[in-house]
Design a protein around this motif. Structure first.
Motif, PDB file in Angstrom:
ATOM      1  N   ALA A 124      -4.064  -2.945  -2.575  1.00  0.00           N
ATOM      2  CA  ALA A 124      -2.764  -3.587  -2.353  1.00  0.00           C
ATOM      3  C   ALA A 124      -2.923  -5.102  -2.231  1.00  0.00           C
ATOM      4  O   ALA A 124      -2.119  -5.868  -2.771  1.00  0.00           O
ATOM      5  N   LEU A 125      -3.967  -5.540  -1.537  1.00  0.00           N
ATOM      6  CA  LEU A 125      -4.211  -6.979  -1.396  1.00  0.00           C
ATOM      7  C   LEU A 125      -4.554  -7.598  -2.746  1.00  0.00           C
ATOM      8  O   LEU A 125      -4.132  -8.720  -3.052  1.00  0.00           O
ATOM      9  N   LEU A 126      -5.294  -6.871  -3.562  1.00  0.00           N
ATOM     10  CA  LEU A 126      -5.616  -7.367  -4.906  1.00  0.00           C
ATOM     11  C   LEU A 126      -4.346  -7.548  -5.741  1.00  0.00           C
ATOM     12  O   LEU A 126      -4.199  -8.546  -6.460  1.00  0.00           O
ATOM     13  N   ARG A 127      -3.417  -6.582  -5.645  1.00  0.00           N
ATOM     14  CA  ARG A 127      -2.153  -6.696  -6.382  1.00  0.00           C
ATOM     15  C   ARG A 127      -1.353  -7.905  -5.895  1.00  0.00           C
ATOM     16  O   ARG A 127      -0.747  -8.630  -6.678  1.00  0.00           O
ATOM     17  N   LEU A 128      -1.343  -8.076  -4.580  1.00  0.00           N
ATOM     18  CA  LEU A 128      -0.603  -9.192  -3.993  1.00  0.00           C
ATOM     19  C   LEU A 128      -1.187 -10.522  -4.458  1.00  0.00           C
ATOM     20  O   LEU A 128      -0.457 -11.435  -4.857  1.00  0.00           O
ATOM     21  N   ARG A 129      -2.508 -10.617  -4.425  1.00  0.00           N
ATOM     22  CA  ARG A 129      -3.166 -11.862  -4.855  1.00  0.00           C
ATOM     23  C   ARG A 129      -2.946 -12.107  -6.345  1.00  0.00           C
ATOM     24  O   ARG A 129      -2.731 -13.240  -6.779  1.00  0.00           O
TER      25      ARG A 129
ATOM     26  N   SER B  77       0.829  -1.200   0.000  1.00  0.00           N
ATOM     27  CA  SER B  77       0.000   0.000   0.000  1.00  0.00           C
ATOM     28  C   SER B  77       0.866   1.254   0.000  1.00  0.00           C
ATOM     29  O   SER B  77       0.599   2.220  -0.732  1.00  0.00           O
ATOM     30  N   VAL B  78       1.934   1.239   0.794  1.00  0.00           N
ATOM     31  CA  VAL B  78       2.853   2.381   0.851  1.00  0.00           C
ATOM     32  C   VAL B  78       3.665   2.473  -0.432  1.00  0.00           C
ATOM     33  O   VAL B  78       3.846   3.566  -0.997  1.00  0.00           O
ATOM     34  N   GLN B  79       4.170   1.355  -0.921  1.00  0.00           N
ATOM     35  CA  GLN B  79       5.005   1.352  -2.126  1.00  0.00           C
ATOM     36  C   GLN B  79       4.256   1.877  -3.345  1.00  0.00           C
ATOM     37  O   GLN B  79       4.821   2.611  -4.169  1.00  0.00           O
ATOM     38  N   LEU B  80       2.965   1.535  -3.456  1.00  0.00           N
ATOM     39  CA  LEU B  80       2.200   1.938  -4.635  1.00  0.00           C
ATOM     40  C   LEU B  80       1.315   3.156  -4.390  1.00  0.00           C
ATOM     41  O   LEU B  80       0.761   3.712  -5.338  1.00  0.00           O
ATOM     42  N   GLY B  81       1.161   3.540  -3.119  1.00  0.00           N
ATOM     43  CA  GLY B  81       0.291   4.669  -2.813  1.00  0.00           C
ATOM     44  C   GLY B  81      -1.166   4.359  -3.085  1.00  0.00           C
ATOM     45  O   GLY B  81      -1.909   5.207  -3.591  1.00  0.00           O
ATOM     46  N   VAL B  82      -1.584   3.124  -2.773  1.00  0.00           N
ATOM     47  CA  VAL B  82      -2.968   2.706  -3.012  1.00  0.00           C
ATOM     48  C   VAL B  82      -3.588   2.260  -1.688  1.00  0.00           C
ATOM     49  O   VAL B  82      -2.922   2.161  -0.669  1.00  0.00           O
ATOM     50  N   SER B  83      -4.880   1.978  -1.727  1.00  0.00           N
ATOM     51  CA  SER B  83      -5.574   1.524  -0.528  1.00  0.00           C
ATOM     52  C   SER B  83      -5.134   0.119  -0.160  1.00  0.00           C
ATOM     53  O   SER B  83      -4.542  -0.607  -0.973  1.00  0.00           O
ATOM     54  N   MET B  84      -5.453  -0.293   1.071  1.00  0.00           N
ATOM     55  CA  MET B  84      -5.134  -1.643   1.516  1.00  0.00           C
ATOM     56  C   MET B  84      -5.859  -2.677   0.660  1.00  0.00           C
ATOM     57  O   MET B  84      -5.310  -3.733   0.333  1.00  0.00           O
ATOM     58  N   GLU B  85      -7.106  -2.364   0.287  1.00  0.00           N
ATOM     59  CA  GLU B  85      -7.876  -3.294  -0.538  1.00  0.00           C
ATOM     60  C   GLU B  85      -7.205  -3.507  -1.881  1.00  0.00           C
ATOM     61  O   GLU B  85      -7.076  -4.651  -2.363  1.00  0.00           O
TER      62      GLU B  85
END
Length: 247
Positions: free
Chosen positions: A203-208, A193-201
């Motif tokens: 960020a989790l989508l990117r991770l998944r 979330s910090v690295q991309l400047g996006v929401s936690m939601e």
């Protein structure tokens, strides 16, 4: 009325006399496998931590649902209602588009998930892998419902070290593992979330998405992020290893 086998299992659980609860539950339910997951955390931040799994196929399927964020387990937790799909081949492809083909390849024919909780309170989910004939008998449904009610009561009526003597002994096998292996996913999500400047939601989508495209467990990818072996800096280049993949 529940079966004699389930009645005996519930008595044994209350007395703390079951060495391998997941195996015993699978046998009593005449199921291919069983997973009991407890929700750790609150609301949207809750993570389903598996505490009982049998056999290894159940573990793999549970990890698949967690990695993809879709399937009967997450749906049962979200809706608070049982999700009964004893024949996954009959499920609409657009319902769980990523999970269905992967489950087929894995050899999972059918899944029934029972949420543990009362009303808006969610404490976990019981996942039952259906046997090869892809039918769920009325007796199996009654037994699974009774087991779910017993587990829910044990969790809500007393903590791991509290409640009356029976509940306390019953809860001994329900303690979340001391080192929550999926807690690392929350850590990694915050870092992304910090690295991309996006929401936690997001960020989790990117991770998944990265775990799915890499065909690796979500926990493994998350561990790499937390250990700073993997970074998500922008959408153009995608994730990369700061050390060039040398560890």
């Amino acid at each position: 009325m529940i079966s004699d086998g389930m009645a005996e299992l519930l008595r044994s659980l209350r007395l703390g006399g079951v060495v391998d609860p997941a195996r015993a539950c699978a046998k009593a339910l005449q199921a291919e496998g069983v997973v009991l997951s407890l929700l750790v955390g609150r609301d949207a931040d809750a993570t389903a931590e598996p505490v009982w799994c049998h056999p290894e196929l159940s573990t793999r399927f549970d990890e698949l649902q967690f990695t993809l964020g879709e399937g009967p387990g997450p749906e049962a937790v979200r809706t608070g209602s049982p999700v009964m799909e004893p024949d996954l081949a009959r499920v609409r492809p657009d319902r769980w588009p990523a999970l269905l083909p992967a489950a087929h390849d894995m050899g999972v024919h059918g899944v029934c998930c029972y949420p543990l909780g009362i009303g808006a309170i969610r404490v976990g989910v019981l996942t039952v892998l259906c046997d090869g004939d892809r039918r769920l008998s009325e007796q199996q449904y009654k037994d699974a419902t009774a087991l779910t009610a017993a587990l829910t009561g044990a969790l809500l009526n007393g903590g791991p070290r509290g409640g009356d003597g029976i509940v306390r002994e019953f809860d001994m096998s329900l303690d979340p593992p001391p080192g929550l292996r999926r807690a690392v996913v929350h850590q990694a999500t915050g870092m992304i979330s910090v690295q991309l400047g996006v929401s936690m939601e997001d960020a989790l989508l990117r991770l998944r998405a990265h775990a799915y495209s890499s065909e690796l467990p979500l926990g493994e990818i998350a561990a790499d992020v937390v250990a700073r072996r993997l970074r998500f800096d922008d959408d153009m280049s995608g994730p990369y290893s700061p050390d060039g993949g040398k560890g």
